[in-house]
Design an enzyme around this catalytic site. Structure first.
Site, PDB file in Angstrom:
ATOM      1  N   ALA A 153       0.861  -1.181   0.000  1.00  0.00           N
ATOM      2  CA  ALA A 153       0.000   0.000   0.000  1.00  0.00           C
ATOM      3  C   ALA A 153       0.898   1.232   0.000  1.00  0.00           C
ATOM      4  CB  ALA A 153      -0.906  -0.002   1.222  1.00  0.00           C
ATOM      5  N   VAL A 154       0.347   2.358  -0.396  1.00  0.00           N
ATOM      6  CA  VAL A 154       1.155   3.576  -0.511  1.00  0.00           C
ATOM      7  C   VAL A 154       1.753   3.972   0.845  1.00  0.00           C
ATOM      8  CG1 VAL A 154      -0.686   5.291  -0.235  1.00  0.00           C
ATOM      9  CG2 VAL A 154       1.267   5.800  -1.699  1.00  0.00           C
TER      10      VAL A 154
ATOM     11  N   GLY B 225      -6.722  -2.262  -1.109  1.00  0.00           N
ATOM     12  CA  GLY B 225      -6.718  -1.581   0.178  1.00  0.00           C
ATOM     13  C   GLY B 225      -6.359  -0.120   0.041  1.00  0.00           C
ATOM     14  N   CYS B 226      -5.587   0.370   0.987  1.00  0.00           N
ATOM     15  CA  CYS B 226      -5.240   1.784   1.061  1.00  0.00           C
ATOM     16  C   CYS B 226      -4.196   2.117   0.015  1.00  0.00           C
ATOM     17  CB  CYS B 226      -4.718   2.135   2.451  1.00  0.00           C
ATOM     18  SG  CYS B 226      -4.334   3.866   2.648  1.00  0.00           S
ATOM     19  N   VAL B 227      -4.634   2.678  -1.088  1.00  0.00           N
ATOM     20  CA  VAL B 227      -3.702   3.083  -2.140  1.00  0.00           C
ATOM     21  C   VAL B 227      -3.769   4.562  -2.236  1.00  0.00           C
ATOM     22  CG1 VAL B 227      -3.779   0.916  -3.389  1.00  0.00           C
ATOM     23  CG2 VAL B 227      -5.389   2.707  -3.965  1.00  0.00           C
TER      24      VAL B 227
END
Length: 111
Positions: A63-64, A109-111
């Site tokens: 993820a980022v 998910g959290c990108v």
């Protein structure tokens, strides 16, 4: 969908990500980057190698947040500077664009 590189055709999904991760090579990365309007520099390649190594180890694209933290630690900068650096390389989203160029699946998910 597909892309053609050096006379060979490679299957991509509807978002332009490689379907078969084993197909990836540096020539394909250049072609995928061109589609994202990115000219790959050594900084881009360094990030691509990081992503591929991370994927090899964890079987998932980071993820980022994970990416930003890793780059900050690697370069000795804070997370804000790391984020700015990553978005400078991949303006449409470092996780999304960088994973595409690296031949990895679209991050979830959290990108």
């Amino acid at each position: 969908m597909s892309i053609e590189v050096n006379g060979a055709t490679y299957e991509t999904d509807e978002n332009g990500y490689l379907v078969n991760l084993e197909d990836w090579n540096e020539d394909i990365a250049v072609k995928l980057a061109e589609g994202e309007e990115i000219d790959l520099t050594e900084e881009h390649w360094s990030l691509v190698r990081f992503l591929r190594n991370y994927y090899d180890e964890y079987q998932i694209a980071p993820a980022v947040k994970v990416l930003t933290k890793a780059i900050a630690a690697e370069q000795g900068i804070d997370k804000k500077e790391a984020s700015e650096f990553l978005y400078g390389l991949f303006p449409k989203g470092p996780a999304l664009q960088a994973c595409k160029v690296a031949g990895l699946p679209k991050p979830t998910g959290c990108v």
